[in-house]
Every structure is written in C-alpha cells, then in structure tokens.
Design an enzyme around this catalytic site. Structure first.
Site: not given
Ligand code: NAD
Ligand code: UDP
Length: 310
Positions: A11, A32, A36, A90, A98, A105, A144, A148, A161
């Site tokens: 982007g 990506d 956009t 989402k 994710n 991890r 949006y 955010k 946590q």
C-alpha cells in the site's frame, strides 16, 4: 540484519516503509492481499534478494519467522473502507488477532498502525493520547474506527496477558507519492482534479480542518517507535500539528498546479470529523521526533508524482 514483516506492505505507507527498511539493511517480508495496494508500488523492490512478497489476507493465520511486525494491512480511505464494511472490521480485528498470535508464538515485536480516527469527531482539541474519543459506533465510519479501536484493545491485552512486545502508533492524515489516485482521500483527490482540470470537490463548506503529514516524516517516526524500549508501548500520536482548513488546502493545490479548476461544493458525508490536530508532545519527548517536511514541500513532491503517473 533483522527480518521484518510488513502487512499491507504494497500500500501507500507500507511500500515506503518496506523501501526504508531495505535501505537500512533489513530483510523484508511484504504481505498484502492487493485490495487497495498494488504491485506497481513495490515493483522496484522485487529484484532485491532481501525482499519477499507474499499474497495473503490477514484475516487468515500466517506463519513466518521474523523479529518485528509492522501491522499496516487495512484499507485507509473512506471510500475503500466503506466498500465492504464487514470485511474492514474483520481485517482490523481478525488481522490483529492473527498477527498478535504470530508475535506471541515467535516472540517478535509488533507495531500497530492505528489512527486518529479512534478519536472520532473530537470534542478535545488538539487531541492527546489520553482522550478516549467521540465515535459513532453505528455510523458509516464505524467499521474502520471501531475496528481500529478494538485492535488497540487486543494489542493492549496481548501485552498484559501474554507479555507481547507491542507498539501502538496513532497516525494522523498522511499524504505523498503512491497514494492511490482514485482512493478519494482529500490530498490525492484535489491534486488529480487540479491536474485534470476538473472541479475541485469540497465536501461541506470546506471549513473543517485536518493536519497533513508527509510520508517521510511518518516512516521516520514508525521506525523510531519500533526501536523504543520494550517498556514503551504507546499509544502515541504521529502527525504534523500544522492545521489547515480543507478550503486552504484546495487553494494551495490550485495555486501550486497552476490549475484553472473551479471549486464545487458537495454535501458533507455523515460523521465527518470537524477538526483534527495531533498533540505530539509525547512523540517529541519519547522519540525525539517531530515532522520536518512543510506542506508546500510535500505537496510539490506529490504533485510531481501524480504528473508522472496519471
Ligand atoms: P493503503 O490502502 O494504501 O494500504 C493498505 C494496504 O493493506 C494495501 O496494500 C491493501 O491491499 C492491504 N490490505 C487491506 N486489507 C488487507 C487484508 N485483509 N489482508 C492483507 N492486506 C490487506 O492505505 P495506507 O494509507 O497505506 O494505510 C496503511 C495503514 O495505515 C492502514 O492500517 C491505515 O489504517 C493506517 N493509517 C493511514 C493513515 C493515512 O493517512 N494514510 C492515517 C491513519 C492510519
Ligand atoms: N474531502 C473533501 N473533498 C474530497 C475528499 C475529502 O472535501 O474530495 C474532505 C472530507 O470530507 C474530510 C477531509 O476532506 O473532511 C479529509 O478527508 P479524507 O478522506 O482525506 O480523510 P479523513 O476524513 O479520513 O480524515
């Protein structure tokens, strides 16, 4: 040499960040889905052996071994993020989960590209980081803004946590070369309209304000932020505090392009923030940073870019 993942790397902001990180001798993995962003933004990097490009959507989990993650994937202009609002939420929320899961991890540091939009239509001016904002949760900007905001919550809770090393940058309006010519944001819209001799579209009366930051200033700040101590997480405002009305911007663009375009007024979209200006005291103190590119200089570079591309 650090291995760095940049989501949304094709982007506008991501492509400049990838370029800078490569110039600073890092290995860059650019992720990506090209919603956009475009290959043309990063085509000049493809021959660099330390640059890798992955087509992937952040709403699905992703695995790689990296030291740092810049999470930029999300459409940023109102017309793009309102095109498929559920997908926008989402992208912000599942994308954050994710990428935070990955950071946890592999013990990577992770920076979130948050936004001044989390302040909504602000009742505090200029906006400081401790202001909670004034956002309509069911308005056309909510996908949006609330996405955010939720991402900031997730970043904070992964820190509390799981002790993930997080950074939250609240980015204010940023402009420069490689903005999408049709993405509807005000700087690109006005420049393209002026160069094509079309009317300059002002929404409302043009007395609403924004504070415009040139892309190079932002990239400097993002890298400085990533390199702060683990104890510093933000949120931190990153923007140029010089505030302009939209009418002033239109007049500047017309003058600088020598355009004969007239100004045409359209209705103001709902929930359009009336004023916006960052208080950057925290960035000055913590990052020893402040923007150095004045609007005229940044506009000139952006106008030159659009002259060559449209
Ligand atoms: P942009 O639209 O040019 O870049 C966003 C990139 O993310 C694009 O390459 C797009 O294809 C990619 N993307 C979108 N959804 C994705 C998904 N689900 N999976 C993978 N990739 C996806 O916008 P930008 O101006 O470069 O903004 C980059 C980030 O900075 C965004 O997170 C935006 O919210 C934030 N930000 C930008 C500004 C600004 O003024 N430009 C201000 C505040 C915050
Ligand atoms: N704007 C405008 N004409 C345009 C595009 C935008 O007057 O062609 C206005 C818009 O209503 C808003 C401001 O410019 O008040 C900044 O809009 P942009 O979409 O660039 O960013 P954001 O509203 O997300 O800050």
């Amino acid at each position: 040499m650090k291995r760095i993942l940049v989501t949304g790397g094709a982007g506008f902001i991501g492509s400049h960040l990838c370029e800078r990180l490569l110039n600073e001798k890092n290995e860059v993995l650019c992720l990506d889905n090209f919603f956009t962003g475009s290959k043309s933004n990063i085509v000049h990097l493809l021959n660099n052996p330390y640059f890798e490009l992955v087509r992937h959507d952040v709403i699905s989990p992703f695995f790689a071994e990296v030291d740092e993650i810049y999470n930029l994937a999300c459409p940023a202009s109102p017309i793009h993020y309102q095109y498929n609002p559920i997908k926008t939420t989402k992208t912000s929320v599942m994308g954050a989960i994710n990428m935070l899961g990955l950071a946890k991890r592999i013990k990577a540091k992770i920076l979130q590209a948050s936004t001044s939009e989390i302040y909504g239509d602000p009742e505090q001016h200029p906006q400081k980081e401790d202001y909670w904002g004034h956002v309509n949760p069911v308005g056309i900007r909510a996908c949006y803004d609330e996405g955010k905001r939720c991402a900031e919550t997730l970043f904070t809770d992964y820190k509390i946590q799981n002790n993930v090393r997080i950074k939250i940058a609240r980015i204010f309006n940023t402009y420069g070369p490689r903005m999408h010519p049709n993405d509807g944001r005000v700087v690109s819209n006005f420049i393209v309209q002026a160069l094509e001799g079309k009317p300059i579209s002002i929404f409302g009366k043009g007395n609403q304000t924004r504070s415009f930051q040139y892309i190079d200033d932002l990239v400097n700040a993002l890298i400085l932020l990533m390199n702060t101590d683990d104890s510093f997480t933000g949120p931190i405002n990153i923007g140029n505090p010089k505030e302009f009305t939209i009418m002033e911007l239109a007049e500047k663009v017309i003058k600088m392009t020598g355009s004969k375009s007239e100004i045409k007024f359209y209705p103001l979209p709902s929930d359009d923030p009336n004023r916006r200006q960052p208080d950057i005291s925290l960035a000055k103190k913590t990052l020893k940073w402040e923007p150095i590119v004045p609007l005229e200089k940044g506009l000139k570079k952006t106008i030159d870019y659009f002259k060559n591309t449209i």
